[in-house]
Design a protein around this motif. Structure first.
Motif, PDB file in Angstrom:
ATOM      1  N   SER A 172     -15.800 -10.536 -15.678  1.00  0.00           N
ATOM      2  CA  SER A 172     -16.685  -9.154 -15.356  1.00  0.00           C
ATOM      3  C   SER A 172     -16.253  -8.839 -13.548  1.00  0.00           C
ATOM      4  O   SER A 172     -15.818  -9.466 -13.371  1.00  0.00           O
ATOM      5  N   ARG A 173     -16.720  -7.240 -13.425  1.00  0.00           N
ATOM      6  CA  ARG A 173     -16.256  -7.001 -12.505  1.00  0.00           C
ATOM      7  C   ARG A 173     -17.799  -6.094 -12.376  1.00  0.00           C
ATOM      8  O   ARG A 173     -18.404  -5.472 -13.266  1.00  0.00           O
ATOM      9  N   HIS A 174     -17.960  -6.134 -11.347  1.00  0.00           N
ATOM     10  CA  HIS A 174     -19.588  -5.763 -10.461  1.00  0.00           C
ATOM     11  C   HIS A 174     -19.338  -4.796  -9.314  1.00  0.00           C
ATOM     12  O   HIS A 174     -18.745  -5.392  -7.927  1.00  0.00           O
ATOM     13  N   PHE A 175     -19.586  -3.372  -9.543  1.00  0.00           N
ATOM     14  CA  PHE A 175     -18.198  -2.882  -7.786  1.00  0.00           C
ATOM     15  C   PHE A 175     -19.794  -2.419  -7.685  1.00  0.00           C
ATOM     16  O   PHE A 175     -20.948  -1.906  -7.881  1.00  0.00           O
ATOM     17  N   LEU A 176     -19.117  -1.907  -5.955  1.00  0.00           N
ATOM     18  CA  LEU A 176     -20.335  -1.629  -5.414  1.00  0.00           C
ATOM     19  C   LEU A 176     -19.740  -0.138  -4.862  1.00  0.00           C
ATOM     20  O   LEU A 176     -19.387  -0.230  -4.095  1.00  0.00           O
ATOM     21  N   ASP A 177     -20.776   0.442  -5.331  1.00  0.00           N
ATOM     22  CA  ASP A 177     -20.325   2.052  -5.334  1.00  0.00           C
ATOM     23  C   ASP A 177     -20.086   2.951  -3.650  1.00  0.00           C
ATOM     24  O   ASP A 177     -21.835   2.346  -3.423  1.00  0.00           O
ATOM     25  N   GLY A 178     -19.428   3.575  -3.666  1.00  0.00           N
ATOM     26  CA  GLY A 178     -20.076   4.238  -2.007  1.00  0.00           C
ATOM     27  C   GLY A 178     -19.662   3.178  -0.658  1.00  0.00           C
ATOM     28  O   GLY A 178     -19.900   4.021   0.350  1.00  0.00           O
ATOM     29  N   ILE A 179     -19.593   2.662  -0.812  1.00  0.00           N
ATOM     30  CA  ILE A 179     -19.155   1.839  -0.286  1.00  0.00           C
ATOM     31  C   ILE A 179     -16.913   0.742  -0.522  1.00  0.00           C
ATOM     32  O   ILE A 179     -16.438   1.069  -0.562  1.00  0.00           O
ATOM     33  N   LYS A 180     -16.760   1.061   1.270  1.00  0.00           N
ATOM     34  CA  LYS A 180     -15.078   0.452   1.557  1.00  0.00           C
ATOM     35  C   LYS A 180     -15.349  -1.058   1.927  1.00  0.00           C
ATOM     36  O   LYS A 180     -16.240  -0.968   2.164  1.00  0.00           O
ATOM     37  N   ASN A 181     -14.013  -1.923   0.666  1.00  0.00           N
ATOM     38  CA  ASN A 181     -14.364  -3.052   1.476  1.00  0.00           C
ATOM     39  C   ASN A 181     -13.248  -3.137   2.260  1.00  0.00           C
ATOM     40  O   ASN A 181     -11.950  -2.910   2.064  1.00  0.00           O
ATOM     41  N   TYR A 182     -13.848  -3.680   3.591  1.00  0.00           N
ATOM     42  CA  TYR A 182     -13.550  -2.907   4.922  1.00  0.00           C
ATOM     43  C   TYR A 182     -12.752  -4.351   5.147  1.00  0.00           C
ATOM     44  O   TYR A 182     -11.155  -4.797   5.476  1.00  0.00           O
ATOM     45  N   ASP A 183     -13.192  -5.831   5.253  1.00  0.00           N
ATOM     46  CA  ASP A 183     -12.834  -7.074   5.022  1.00  0.00           C
ATOM     47  C   ASP A 183     -13.814  -8.244   4.262  1.00  0.00           C
ATOM     48  O   ASP A 183     -14.401  -8.621   5.124  1.00  0.00           O
ATOM     49  N   PHE A 184     -13.764  -7.920   3.299  1.00  0.00           N
ATOM     50  CA  PHE A 184     -14.928  -8.922   2.640  1.00  0.00           C
ATOM     51  C   PHE A 184     -14.286 -10.490   2.670  1.00  0.00           C
ATOM     52  O   PHE A 184     -13.489 -11.104   2.419  1.00  0.00           O
ATOM     53  N   GLU A 185     -15.671 -11.603   3.362  1.00  0.00           N
ATOM     54  CA  GLU A 185     -14.700 -12.396   3.658  1.00  0.00           C
ATOM     55  C   GLU A 185     -15.744 -14.039   2.886  1.00  0.00           C
ATOM     56  O   GLU A 185     -15.124 -14.963   3.426  1.00  0.00           O
ATOM     57  N   ALA A 186     -17.065 -13.531   3.275  1.00  0.00           N
ATOM     58  CA  ALA A 186     -18.346 -14.301   2.650  1.00  0.00           C
ATOM     59  C   ALA A 186     -19.020 -14.065   1.548  1.00  0.00           C
ATOM     60  O   ALA A 186     -19.162 -12.995   1.052  1.00  0.00           O
ATOM     61  N   LEU A 187     -18.943 -14.952   0.787  1.00  0.00           N
ATOM     62  CA  LEU A 187     -19.780 -14.887  -0.605  1.00  0.00           C
ATOM     63  C   LEU A 187     -21.044 -15.628  -0.220  1.00  0.00           C
ATOM     64  O   LEU A 187     -20.759 -17.421   0.258  1.00  0.00           O
TER      65      LEU A 187
END
Length: 304
Positions: free
Chosen positions: A95-110
């Motif tokens: 599955s893919r879950h998109f976060l609309d309206g924002i940019k992935n500047y630097d996703f690094e943690a979950l």
């Protein structure tokens, strides 16, 4: 990139030279100064079980959480603003879950709490960004929504001024939720020193930018790229081109940060860029980005 150093072992402790500097004082005189740090060696070891090769789209895996036998991950800078669900057997995207309206500047943690998944957009390789974000998605929206609603926490760091730097301690790749689930703990990647800065953040969403509170610092060899909690213990992942170490900090919740003594557990394998960890039912999952030497994957280990 870390420089490989020699290791001096005294009992259960490993003492590694952190910095060696020398200066000519006279024709036949050299002053050598060495700064050491101490890490307790663990009697515990890891036994490798299997490698899960990941879908090609997950070549920049930078976080890992397992929910209901499904792995969830993110790609770091340059990737889509998306949370991916993938199979823990085939490595294929579920599955893919998109976060609309924002940019992935630097996703690094979950990381996760009982109600939310938190995505840390906190990478800051060259200290150029103005502020940092952590996005929260309610678990009830996963896996039902491909475009789930989310909330954002905005923050900055004390004594931080943006501006291009190669060596600095304002980069971050690791977040955990504290025990009360009303705040987050963020760890620096320690690019300039071997001191990991430990910051606290209140979970408060909205446009306002809060300043993280510096809770303390710990001394580690290598750069911290991931964190997770299992039981009463905190685990930090640190890798270099030559080795990977999993640091265990027992009873971290009840122990003052000044008294944290990391216990190092060596992880076998070279050429990996290891960026994600998760522990569940005694199994350790370590996620690695694609490099020239290795394809993107998740390795499974068990504690011995």
């Amino acid at each position: 990139m870390d420089t490989p150093t020699s290791v001096i072992k005294i009992g259960r402790f490993s003492i590694s030279p952190y910095l060696i500097a020398y200066r000519m004082r006279a024709k036949h005189s050299i002053l050598i100064s060495i700064i050491f740090f101490v890490v307790q060696l663990s009697g515990q070891s890891l036994q490798w079980q299997e490698k899960i090769m990941l879908h090609s789209e997950l070549d920049e895996i930078s976080g890992l959480v397992v929910l209901d036998s499904v792995g969830y991950t993110i790609n770091d800078s340059g990737g889509k603003a998306c949370l991916y669900g993938f199979s823990l057997t085939s490595g294929q995207i579920i599955s893919r879950h998109f976060l609309d309206g924002i940019k992935n500047y630097d996703f690094e943690a979950l990381t996760q709490s009982s109600k939310h998944l938190f995505i840390g957009d906190i990478g800051n390789n060259f200290a150029q960004r103005k502020a940092f974000q952590i996005h929260a998605i309610s678990k009830k929206h996963i896996p039902l929504h491909t475009h789930p609603p989310f909330e954002t926490l905005n923050f900055t760091l004390p004594n931080y001024n943006s501006g291009w730097k190669r060596k600095h301690d304002f980069d971050m790749e690791s977040v955990i939720v504290n025990d009360a689930e009303d705040s987050l703990i963020v760890f620096s990647k320690n690019r300039a020193t071997h001191f990991v800065q430990v910051y606290g953040l209140k979970i408060a969403f909205g446009d306002s930018v809060q300043t993280a509170k510096l809770l303390g610092q710990i001394q580690l060899h290598g750069m911290v790229t991931a964190a997770t909690v299992f039981g009463k213990d905190l685990f930090l992942l640190s890798y270099s081109l030559w080795n990977t170490t999993l640091y265990k900090i027992p009873n971290y919740k009840t122990t003052p940060i000044t008294a944290w003594l990391p216990i190092g557990i060596k992880v076998k394998g070279k050429g990996y860029q290891r960026e994600a960890i998760w522990i569940q039912n005694g199994t350790l999952y370590i996620g690695s980005e694609r490099t020239r030497a290795q394809e993107q994957c998740v390795d499974k280990f068990v504690f011995k």
